[in-house]
Write a protein that holds these residues in place. Sequence first.
Motif, PDB file in Angstrom:
ATOM      1  N   ASP A  28       0.852  -1.200   0.000  1.00 44.67           N
ATOM      2  CA  ASP A  28       0.000   0.000   0.000  1.00 44.67           C
ATOM      3  C   ASP A  28       0.892   1.256   0.000  1.00 44.67           C
ATOM      4  O   ASP A  28       1.026   1.948   1.006  1.00 44.67           O
ATOM      5  N   LYS A  75       0.119   3.183   5.828  1.00 45.97           N
ATOM      6  CA  LYS A  75       0.670   3.216   4.472  1.00 45.97           C
ATOM      7  C   LYS A  75       2.181   2.962   4.504  1.00 45.97           C
ATOM      8  O   LYS A  75       2.852   3.181   5.518  1.00 45.97           O
TER       9      LYS A  75
ATOM     10  N   ASP B 142      -8.542   5.526   2.142  1.00 43.52           N
ATOM     11  CA  ASP B 142      -9.133   4.299   2.665  1.00 43.52           C
ATOM     12  C   ASP B 142     -10.640   4.420   2.922  1.00 43.52           C
ATOM     13  O   ASP B 142     -11.258   3.486   3.437  1.00 43.52           O
TER      14      ASP B 142
END
Lengths: 318, 281
Positions: A28, A75, B142
Motif C-alpha cells: 500500500d 501506508k 481508505d
Amino acid sequence: MSAPTPTSAATREAYPFGLLDLVEAGVDVVAIDADLSVSTMGYQFGEKHPDRWMTVGVAEANMVGIAAGLAAAGKTAFIASFAAFLPGRCFDQLRTSVAQPKGGLNVKCVGSHGGITVGEDGMSAQAVEDLSLMTSLIPFDVIVPADFEEARQAIVAVGKTTRPAYVRTGRPKVPAIYGRDYRFEIGRSNKLREGSDVTLIACGILVEAAVKAADFLANEGISARVVNMATIKPIDREAVIAAARETGAIVTAEEHQTTGGLGSAVARVLAETIPAPMSFVGVDRYGTSGKWDELLGYFELTPARVAQAARDAIARKR
Amino acid sequence: MSSPTIASVSVDELRDIAKRVRAHIVRMVAAAQSGHPGGSLSAVELGVSLFWNHLRCDPSRPDWPDRDRFLLSKGHATPFYYSLLAERGYFSTDLLSGFRTLGSPLQGHASMNAAPGIEMSGGSLGQGLSFAIGQAKAARMDGRDSRCWVLLGDGELNEGQVWEAAMAVPHFGLGDRIIAMVDRNGIQNDGFADTIMRTHPADMFRGFGWQVIECDGHDMAAVDQALSEAERPHEKPRCVVAYTIKGRGVSYMENNPSFHGKAPNADQLATAIAEIELGLK
C-alpha cells in the motif's frame, strides 16, 4: 511498464520501477516528491498511480511529516528529493516524527543525486553528508545501490519491510553490473571478484572504480577481492571479517566523506573483530561545479586512487 | 451532533472535569519537579471540550481505525495531554505520578505509542499539522471519515514548517478532515511572544486560506461552541484561535513567563490546588 535491464542507466531511473513492482506486489504505497520529481523520477510513478503520489512543493520538512502521518495510518510512505535536502533539509523531522516513535515509522527516504556527481550545480547540491546523517538515525536501514538493477531491487526490498530506510540514488548513467538474475538482500554484500592480498569494499558509483582498480593491481601481481557493500547499515559484518581474515588489508571507497559512511562502518567492524590495515577513499571537502566525470577525476574517485590506497594498505600489513 | 463515541456532557460537567485536569497538571509537575505547567493550564478548556464533546474516540479501543486523531503539536504540554487521556479513560490516573521518571511511559515530551492514545511523537515543534496531512490523506484513500484535531502553541507558529503545512491543507482539499487549534497564550520559552517574535495567528491562518474562529479560550461554553462551529462542513479548513492566559487557574503562574517550564514548590502547590478547587473566576 516493466523494468528494462539497461546496459547503462542512472540508479535514480530505477526508483519508479521499484515502486511499480511494490504496488503490483500489493504493498500500500504512497510516494511524495518536493518539486524535484523530474529529477528523482518520482513523477513517472505519479503518472501511473496519480492516487498514490503527491507533490508538496518545495517543502521537505512538511513532506517528512506527511509521510510520518501516512505511515502511522498504515501506508508504506516513500519520499524523494535530492540527497542534499533529504536528509539535509529535514533531519530533525526525520528524527522526531519518523525515527523516534517505537521501532521507527514505515517511511522510506530516497535521496537522489547523491555525492558529487550531480555535477554542474556545485557544492550546495552535492551531498557528502547524507550517509553520516542517515546512519545516525537508529532504526534506519541505509543503502547505496551500484546500478539500475540493484537500485530497483533495493527499492522493492525496503518497501517490503516496515522499518524506515534511506536509499541513495545517483544522477549519472552508470554501466550495468547486474542482470535480472541478481538477488539483492538488505545487509548482504556481493562479492564481484575473488582475491587474497587486499579487499576493495565499495558502494555506489565507486564499485565500478574498484573493479577497474582490481584489474590494475592484477597487472602488478596483486590479487584484490572486490566487494559491493550496498547496505551501509546494517553492515555485512561476516563479509568484512572474512575480508580481513583472508586478505589482511582493506580499502573502502565511497562517494561521500570518510566520516560516518561506508569507511566508518567497516572500520568499526574491524576494530571490534580482526583489526587490519585500512585505507579510506572518499570526498573530505565540499564540492565544486563541473561535469560529473570531470569531478570524479578532480576528487580522485578513480581506479588509480583506489589502487594506490590498496598498495598503501598492503604496505602496512605486519 | 452526538455519536456513541462522543461523551456529550454539559458545560457544567466540563468545568468540573477541567478542575480535575488542572489539579493533575500541577501535581504532576510538582512531583517531577520539572515540566511545563504554563502552556498546559492555558489549553485545559480546549482539551476538555474536545475530548468529551467533539473528538470521536473510544478509550477502550485506542487503535480503532475510524477514530479522530488528536495531535499534540505543542509537544511539551504533556501534563495537560496525559491528564486528559487519564481522565477520559485511556489509562489509570495512577500512572500520572510517574510523569518524567525512569521507566514511566509518560515521557517528558509525548512519545508515540508509549501509552494508549498518544498519536505522534512531539517535542520538536512545528510537526503536528504535517503529520495530520498524512493521516488525513490516508483516511481519504481508505474511505474512513476520521478527522485530525491539531493543537498548536502560538510560540510554535514561529516554525516555518507550520506554514508549509498550513498552505498544503487547503491545497489538498483536506479542510473537511483537519481542524487546527491555536492556544494563543502570548508567552513562549524566553518571554512574551510580542517581544520574542510577533505573530498574528488569526490573520496569518486567514492569509493561508483558512476560516478562523476566535474565542475566549477559558470560557468553556464559548470554547465548546467554537469547536462545534469548527466541525461544521465548510469549504475552507478551520482554525480555532483560542485567546488564553498562560498558567490559567493558578494566580502566581498566570501570565508569568517563568512558569513556562518551571515546577511549583510544596507551598506553591498547596496554593495552586486551593485556587483550582475554587474554579476559574
